[in-house]
Design a protein around this motif. Structure first.
Motif, short mmCIF file in Angstrom:
data_model
loop_
_atom_site.label_atom_id
_atom_site.label_comp_id
_atom_site.label_asym_id
_atom_site.label_seq_id
_atom_site.Cartn_x
_atom_site.Cartn_y
_atom_site.Cartn_z
N GLY A 1 3.84 8.32 -24.09
CA GLY A 1 4.12 6.97 -24.33
C GLY A 1 4.96 6.16 -23.29
N GLN A 2 5.57 7.17 -22.52
CA GLN A 2 6.71 6.60 -21.63
C GLN A 2 6.10 6.54 -20.44
OE1 GLN A 2 10.02 9.59 -21.34
NE2 GLN A 2 11.32 8.13 -22.73
N SER A 3 6.85 5.83 -19.27
CA SER A 3 6.31 5.63 -17.87
C SER A 3 7.07 6.65 -17.17
CB SER A 3 6.32 4.45 -17.57
OG SER A 3 5.45 3.52 -18.36
N ILE A 4 6.47 7.04 -16.00
CA ILE A 4 7.13 7.93 -14.85
C ILE A 4 6.77 7.51 -13.63
CG2 ILE A 4 7.45 10.05 -16.59
CD1 ILE A 4 5.17 10.14 -13.45
N THR A 5 7.36 7.65 -12.58
CA THR A 5 7.04 7.12 -11.23
C THR A 5 7.42 8.49 -10.36
OG1 THR A 5 7.68 4.92 -11.64
CG2 THR A 5 7.51 5.61 -9.33
N ILE A 6 6.52 8.73 -9.65
CA ILE A 6 6.68 9.68 -8.61
C ILE A 6 6.86 9.30 -7.06
CG2 ILE A 6 5.49 11.75 -7.61
CD1 ILE A 6 4.24 12.47 -10.16
N SER A 7 7.76 9.51 -6.42
CA SER A 7 8.05 8.93 -4.93
C SER A 7 7.36 9.81 -4.04
CB SER A 7 9.49 8.59 -4.71
OG SER A 7 10.24 9.84 -4.82
N CYS A 8 7.14 9.16 -2.81
CA CYS A 8 6.58 10.14 -1.60
C CYS A 8 7.28 9.41 -0.31
CB CYS A 8 4.90 9.65 -1.74
SG CYS A 8 4.22 10.49 -0.41
N THR A 9 7.94 10.04 0.24
CA THR A 9 8.74 9.41 1.34
C THR A 9 8.06 9.94 2.57
OG1 THR A 9 10.62 8.90 0.08
CG2 THR A 9 10.72 9.21 2.56
N GLY A 10 7.64 9.19 3.44
CA GLY A 10 7.45 9.68 4.77
C GLY A 10 8.25 9.23 5.83
N THR A 11 7.49 8.89 7.19
CA THR A 11 8.23 8.39 8.19
C THR A 11 7.37 6.99 8.58
OG1 THR A 11 6.85 9.25 9.66
CG2 THR A 11 8.78 10.63 8.78
N SER A 12 7.86 6.41 9.89
CA SER A 12 7.18 5.12 10.35
C SER A 12 5.77 5.66 11.07
CB SER A 12 8.06 4.59 11.17
OG SER A 12 8.47 5.27 12.24
N SER A 13 5.64 6.82 11.08
CA SER A 13 4.41 7.59 11.95
C SER A 13 3.25 7.53 10.78
CB SER A 13 4.71 8.56 12.59
OG SER A 13 5.71 8.57 13.49
N ASP A 14 3.55 7.71 9.51
CA ASP A 14 2.37 8.03 8.50
C ASP A 14 2.51 6.94 7.60
OD1 ASP A 14 4.67 9.08 7.05
OD2 ASP A 14 4.55 10.90 8.41
N VAL A 15 3.42 7.08 6.56
CA VAL A 15 3.35 6.27 5.16
C VAL A 15 3.77 4.77 5.63
CG1 VAL A 15 4.33 5.58 3.18
CG2 VAL A 15 4.03 8.06 3.73
N GLY A 16 4.66 4.59 6.43
CA GLY A 16 5.14 3.26 6.96
C GLY A 16 4.11 2.55 8.04
N SER A 17 3.12 3.17 8.39
CA SER A 17 2.28 2.73 9.54
C SER A 17 0.96 2.37 8.94
CB SER A 17 2.12 3.70 10.75
OG SER A 17 3.18 3.72 11.68
N TYR A 18 0.53 2.82 8.03
CA TYR A 18 -0.83 2.79 7.52
C TYR A 18 -0.82 2.61 5.97
CZ TYR A 18 -1.58 5.18 11.90
OH TYR A 18 -1.75 5.69 13.11
N ASN A 19 -1.86 1.65 5.33
CA ASN A 19 -1.89 1.33 4.03
C ASN A 19 -3.01 2.65 3.72
OD1 ASN A 19 -0.06 -0.61 3.69
ND2 ASN A 19 -1.42 -1.99 4.17
N LEU A 20 -2.85 3.63 3.87
CA LEU A 20 -3.68 4.90 3.69
C LEU A 20 -3.14 5.85 2.78
CD1 LEU A 20 -5.66 4.65 6.97
CD2 LEU A 20 -6.57 3.79 5.01
#
Lengths: 119, 110
Positions: free
Chosen positions: B15-34
């Motif tokens: 019933g609770q909520s959880i959040t999982i984070s995923c940290t990359g760099t400006s070359s991957d996560v930061g550059s693309y909405n993919l």
């Protein structure tokens, strides 16, 4: 129904070679890029390689570049991964996956085939 | 091609909520909405749960949602259920046809 069935895994000595196959069905194979993703025992997923629908463009992770070759035969609806100069660290389950466009996500996965590199 | 950073484990009660984070760099996560997220149960193939940061494939519960801010993407699961217990992996396009996965997060439903 989309189906992907990998084969060709097995035990190979360090320095040896192996070719994996992935037989696809349930969709127009040449319309989609395909990819290989591996998972070492008890470890996370690692992207290995991808190929465009026509086969004209191929992409590799640095860890396999120069040793692995991805290819496809659209007349046989089959994806391949030729693995040469195998190392112990290549031991993993290898999944083939369909990708949505060259940069897209993996929308269907096979069940995987296990490759063990050991003397 | 360094792996994206995820917490090794998270847990929550039903019933609770959880959040999982995923940290990359400006070359991957930061550059693309993919950014995409995959759920993997033991001995099974991964299953896509979120793609292009926020989109949910047909058949995936609306309890799963995704977001991104800068170089960090997140997966939120609301209304936790026992069947959500699994490993979760983020993946980002990293340019030139390449992709990078996160190290994976084991979700335990208490």
């Amino acid at each position: 129904e989309v189906q992907l069935l990998e084969s060709g895994g097995g035990l190979v000595q360090p320095g040896g070679s192996l070719r994996l196959s992935c037989a696809a069905s349930g969709f127009t194979f040449s319309d989609y890029g395909m990819s290989w993703v591996r998972q070492a025992p008890g470890k996370g997923l690692e992207w290995v390689s991808a190929i465009s629908g026509s086969g004209s463009d191929t992409f590799y992770a640095d860890s396999v570049k120069g040793r692995f070759t991805i290819s496809r035969d659209n007349s046989k609806n089959t994806l391949y991964l030729q693995m040469n100069s195998l190392r112990a660290e290549d031991t993993a389950g290898y999944y083939c996956a369909r990708i949505i466009a060259v940069a897209g996500h993996f929308d269907y996965w096979g069940q995987g085939t296990l490759v063990t590199v050991s003397s | 091609q360094s792996a994206l950073t995820q917490p090794a484990s998270v847990s929550g009660s039903p019933g609770q909520s959880i959040t999982i984070s995923c940290t990359g760099t400006s070359s991957d996560v930061g550059s693309y909405n993919l950014v995409s997220w995959y759920q993997q149960h033991p001995g099974k193939a991964p299953k896509v749960m979120i793609y292009e940061v926020t989109k949910r494939p047909s058949g995936v519960s609306s309890r799963f949602s995704g977001s991104k801010s800068g170089n960090t993407a997140s997966l939120t699961i609301s209304g936790l259920q026992a069947e959500d217990e699994a490993d979760y992996y983020c993946c980002s396009y990293a340019g030139s046809g390449t992709r990078v996965f996160g190290g994976g997060t084991r979700l335990t439903v208490l």
